[in-house]
Design an enzyme around this catalytic site. Structure first.
Site, PDB file in Angstrom:
ATOM      1  N   TYR A 211      39.179 -74.180  14.806  1.00  0.00           N
ATOM      2  CA  TYR A 211      38.603 -75.123  13.830  1.00  0.00           C
ATOM      3  C   TYR A 211      39.332 -75.021  12.498  1.00  0.00           C
ATOM      4  O   TYR A 211      39.617 -76.022  11.850  1.00  0.00           O
ATOM      5  CB  TYR A 211      37.110 -74.813  13.637  1.00  0.00           C
ATOM      6  CG  TYR A 211      36.407 -75.864  12.810  1.00  0.00           C
ATOM      7  CD1 TYR A 211      35.789 -76.949  13.422  1.00  0.00           C
ATOM      8  CD2 TYR A 211      36.382 -75.787  11.412  1.00  0.00           C
ATOM      9  CE1 TYR A 211      35.162 -77.928  12.670  1.00  0.00           C
ATOM     10  CE2 TYR A 211      35.761 -76.766  10.657  1.00  0.00           C
ATOM     11  CZ  TYR A 211      35.152 -77.832  11.286  1.00  0.00           C
ATOM     12  OH  TYR A 211      34.543 -78.800  10.544  1.00  0.00           O
TER      13      TYR A 211
ATOM     14  N   LYS B 141      54.278 -94.359  13.933  1.00  0.00           N
ATOM     15  CA  LYS B 141      55.545 -95.098  13.938  1.00  0.00           C
ATOM     16  C   LYS B 141      56.700 -94.083  14.044  1.00  0.00           C
ATOM     17  O   LYS B 141      56.974 -93.583  15.114  1.00  0.00           O
ATOM     18  CB  LYS B 141      55.674 -95.958  12.682  1.00  0.00           C
ATOM     19  CG  LYS B 141      54.810 -97.222  12.698  1.00  0.00           C
ATOM     20  CD  LYS B 141      53.379 -96.967  12.391  1.00  0.00           C
ATOM     21  CE  LYS B 141      52.597 -98.237  12.196  1.00  0.00           C
ATOM     22  NZ  LYS B 141      51.163 -97.970  12.020  1.00  0.00           N
TER      23      LYS B 141
ATOM     24  N   PHE C 262      50.766-103.613   3.500  1.00  0.00           N
ATOM     25  CA  PHE C 262      50.416-103.850   4.898  1.00  0.00           C
ATOM     26  C   PHE C 262      48.932-104.239   4.926  1.00  0.00           C
ATOM     27  O   PHE C 262      48.198-103.927   3.995  1.00  0.00           O
ATOM     28  CB  PHE C 262      50.683-102.577   5.719  1.00  0.00           C
ATOM     29  CG  PHE C 262      50.292-102.739   7.149  1.00  0.00           C
ATOM     30  CD1 PHE C 262      50.983-103.622   7.962  1.00  0.00           C
ATOM     31  CD2 PHE C 262      49.211-102.053   7.690  1.00  0.00           C
ATOM     32  CE1 PHE C 262      50.611-103.809   9.282  1.00  0.00           C
ATOM     33  CE2 PHE C 262      48.844-102.226   9.011  1.00  0.00           C
ATOM     34  CZ  PHE C 262      49.541-103.111   9.801  1.00  0.00           C
ATOM     35  N   ASP C 263      48.472-104.923   6.003  1.00  0.00           N
ATOM     36  CA  ASP C 263      47.108-105.471   5.910  1.00  0.00           C
ATOM     37  C   ASP C 263      46.006-104.419   5.799  1.00  0.00           C
ATOM     38  O   ASP C 263      45.033-104.631   5.086  1.00  0.00           O
ATOM     39  CB  ASP C 263      46.814-106.536   6.979  1.00  0.00           C
ATOM     40  CG  ASP C 263      47.135-106.104   8.389  1.00  0.00           C
ATOM     41  OD1 ASP C 263      47.296-104.899   8.601  1.00  0.00           O
ATOM     42  OD2 ASP C 263      47.220-106.975   9.273  1.00  0.00           O
TER      43      ASP C 263
ATOM     44  N   ALA D 227      55.434 -95.051   6.724  1.00  0.00           N
ATOM     45  CA  ALA D 227      55.309 -95.107   8.195  1.00  0.00           C
ATOM     46  C   ALA D 227      56.674 -95.196   8.880  1.00  0.00           C
ATOM     47  O   ALA D 227      56.886 -94.625   9.941  1.00  0.00           O
ATOM     48  CB  ALA D 227      54.446 -96.309   8.588  1.00  0.00           C
TER      49      ALA D 227
ATOM     50  N   HIS E  82      41.505-113.873  14.601  1.00  0.00           N
ATOM     51  CA  HIS E  82      42.554-113.843  15.625  1.00  0.00           C
ATOM     52  C   HIS E  82      42.295-112.826  16.732  1.00  0.00           C
ATOM     53  O   HIS E  82      42.766-112.981  17.843  1.00  0.00           O
ATOM     54  CB  HIS E  82      43.931-113.588  14.985  1.00  0.00           C
ATOM     55  CG  HIS E  82      44.012-112.336  14.169  1.00  0.00           C
ATOM     56  ND1 HIS E  82      43.430-112.222  12.925  1.00  0.00           N
ATOM     57  CD2 HIS E  82      44.580-111.147  14.420  1.00  0.00           C
ATOM     58  CE1 HIS E  82      43.654-111.012  12.455  1.00  0.00           C
ATOM     59  NE2 HIS E  82      44.355-110.337  13.344  1.00  0.00           N
TER      60      HIS E  82
ATOM     61  N   ASP F  39      54.221 -95.575   1.123  1.00  0.00           N
ATOM     62  CA  ASP F  39      53.607 -95.777   2.438  1.00  0.00           C
ATOM     63  C   ASP F  39      54.797 -95.645   3.392  1.00  0.00           C
ATOM     64  O   ASP F  39      55.593 -96.565   3.555  1.00  0.00           O
ATOM     65  CB  ASP F  39      52.980 -97.175   2.492  1.00  0.00           C
ATOM     66  CG  ASP F  39      52.419 -97.518   3.873  1.00  0.00           C
ATOM     67  OD1 ASP F  39      52.648 -96.748   4.819  1.00  0.00           O
ATOM     68  OD2 ASP F  39      51.769 -98.578   3.989  1.00  0.00           O
TER      69      ASP F  39
HETATM   70  C1  PLP Z   1      53.228 -99.977   6.750  1.00  0.00           C
HETATM   71  C2  PLP Z   1      51.958 -99.556   7.399  1.00  0.00           C
HETATM   72  N1  PLP Z   1      51.030 -98.901   6.685  1.00  0.00           N
HETATM   73  C3  PLP Z   1      49.864 -98.489   7.221  1.00  0.00           C
HETATM   74  C4  PLP Z   1      49.556 -98.758   8.550  1.00  0.00           C
HETATM   75  C5  PLP Z   1      48.219 -98.330   9.098  1.00  0.00           C
HETATM   76  O1  PLP Z   1      48.374 -97.267   9.961  1.00  0.00           O
HETATM   77  P1  PLP Z   1      47.392 -96.972  11.190  1.00  0.00           P
HETATM   78  O2  PLP Z   1      47.522 -98.099  12.158  1.00  0.00           O
HETATM   79  O3  PLP Z   1      47.880 -95.654  11.718  1.00  0.00           O
HETATM   80  O4  PLP Z   1      46.012 -96.859  10.644  1.00  0.00           O
HETATM   81  C6  PLP Z   1      50.487 -99.435   9.337  1.00  0.00           C
HETATM   82  C7  PLP Z   1      50.174 -99.718  10.758  1.00  0.00           C
HETATM   83  O5  PLP Z   1      50.723-100.584  11.419  1.00  0.00           O
HETATM   84  C8  PLP Z   1      51.720 -99.855   8.748  1.00  0.00           C
HETATM   85  O6  PLP Z   1      52.651-100.515   9.450  1.00  0.00           O
END
Ligand code: PLP
Length: 456
Positions: A71, A256, A123-124, A215, A448, A213
């Site tokens: 843990y 990613k 990103f969204d 990724a 969507h 960010d």
């Molecule tokens: C640039 C970017 N930031 C954040 C995220 C969010 O990450 P997660 O899907 O692991 O929550 C993504 C996911 O596609 C992303 O492409």
């Protein structure tokens, strides 16, 4: 090595099935022409996302076997911590189970109502987490990013003059500046070191923390090496380290470039911020040495972070995506240029000009790809983003109707990619057969994912 040959051989295989056209036709009808409703087992090549879909290596699978599921104080956490520290130079490492939890922790801690978070393009999930804290997610891309036909080596760059203007007028409202590498929402386009340095200088001048960010940091570093003067002789790891050196911290969806199916983290040098984030982490994810992950997952992330920097791998990765883009481009398929790091984006309106925007031309292509060849892509256009103006009731359409073909890492051979290209070229030659769609059911938010349609 110009040819995108795989820098690995295959030890374990997963069967994928071909289906008949009749089966695909039936499944499309049952799914209401919504590709999210098609069972993955009925898909031959799945290009829905590059997130969490990577194939792990033998080295990562071996790492799972030495998962320490304690843990507190798991050895795999210390391995991850050391790896992230070595790569980024940031001292405090906080694991999370995926990227959006890192965003949730960060923005719920630093944002107050009325705050502004600038980014090259959010990103969204990032945008949603900023908004959920009553702050404004401000995109500051360069002008070229909004024009799909224009070539630019670093189309993911931030408009630094606009950032400086924002800070000049509203410094008090900006708790942090962020930058997404590569810039996913602008087509997986890279950000140059010159741009990162310029953002960093502005942030220092105005004393604002700067976070990545990150990724797809390894793909970004690889593009810098290929395209930016002065970086040819440096290793991708050195370039990545330099990128991180200009910022104060980062968060990462490890799904990613860390080549895992689940995982993420935050890293930073601000001890006070790290302490506050860890307190929240305990509330929503778990103890700070596991953060919602099993010990074995932490190990896979630690190993994947380094594998993601391997230059043979990155060459194959980016060349495979480019192979798909170039094959389509040669056949006249309209694309977002240049080809990004993780996906190829097709311009649906120019692909099927006989289908008006309100009849979802990009979704019509998504349907045609599945019907013809069992391929799954995703619409990023009106189905996803068109919205009603609350005052006039008129529908506001997005500027672009795109189909994204995101390539999972190390999953498909270049022959699969060739199959995708040939299938889409066939659809393009017969594009007048494609039919528009009308929605027969939609949910009030994020329609969507669940809407149902019929063909016209
Ligand atoms: C640039 C970017 N930031 C954040 C995220 C969010 O990450 P997660 O899907 O692991 O929550 C993504 C996911 O596609 C992303 O492409």
């Amino acid at each position: 090595m110009k040819f995108p040959a795989e820098p690995f051989k295959i030890k374990v295989v997963e069967r994928i099935r071909t289906t008949t056209r009749e089966t695909r036709e039936r499944l499309l009808k049952e799914a209401g022409y919504n590709i999210f409703n098609i069972p993955a087992e009925a898909i031959y090549v799945d290009l829905l996302t590059d997130s969490g879909t990577a194939a792990m290596s033998d080295n990562q699978w071996a790492g799972l076997m030495i998962g320490d599921e304690s843990y507190a104080g798991s050895r795999n956490f210390y391995h991850l911590e050391d790896t992230v520290r070595d790569l980024t130079g940031y001292q405090f490492v906080i694991p999370t189970h995926q990227g959006r939890v890192a965003e949730n922790l960060l923005f719920s801690t630093i944002c107050q109502p009325g705050h502004i978070i600038p980014n090259n393009t959010h990103f969204d999930t990032t945008r949603a987490n900023v908004k959920a804290n009553n702050a404004h997610a401000m995109d500051l891309p360069i002008a070229e990013a909004l024009r799909p036909e224009i070539e630019h080596p670093f189309k993911g760059n931030m408009n630094v003059a606009a950032l400086e203007n924002l800070l000049r007028t509203d410094r008090d409202k900006v708790p942090m500046v962020t930058c997404t590498v590569t810039n996913n929402s602008a087509g997986g386009q890279p950000v140059s070191m010159e741009n990162i340095r310029a953002i960093s200088e502005v942030c220092k001048r105005w004393s604002v923390p700067f976070f990545f960010d990150c990724a797809r940091y390894a793909e970004n570093a690889y593009f810098i090496r290929q395209r930016e003067p002065g970086y040819k002789e440096k290793s991708v790891k050195e370039i990545a380290r330099e990128m991180f050196s200009y910022a104060d911290g980062c968060w990462m969806s490890a799904k990613k470039d860390a080549l895992v199916n689940i995982g993420g983290f935050l890293a930073m040098n601000d001890e006070d911020l790290a302490t506050r984030l860890k307190q929240k982490l305990i509330l929503i994810e778990g103890f700070p040495t596991y953060g919602g992950l099993a010990g074995r997952d932490l190990e896979a992330v630690a190993r994947g972070l380094l594998e993601g920097l391997d230059e043979d791998y990155l060459h194959y990765r980016t060349a495979q995506v480019k192979y798909l883009g170039d094959s389509l481009d040669r056949g006249g398929v309209p694309l977002v240029k240049p080809i990004g790091g993780h996906a190829v984006f097709i311009d649906g309106r120019r692909f099927a000009p006989h289908i008006p925007q309100e009849r979802f031309p990009a979704q019509a292509l998504v349907v045609a790809m599945y019907r013809e060849a069992g391929i799954r892509g995703v619409e990023i256009g009106s189905l996803m983003f068109a919205e009603e103006d609350p005052e006039t009731g008129e529908i506001r359409y997005p500027g672009l109707e795109l189909v994204r073909l995101a390539i999972p890492r190390r999953v498909y051979t270049t022959m699969h990619v060739h199959y995708v290209a040939e299938s889409i070229l066939k659809i393009y030659r017969e594009r007048e057969k494609m039919r528009g769609l009308r929605i027969v059911y939609e949910a009030p938010v994020l329609r969507h994912f669940t809407c149902r349609m019929e063909e016209i």
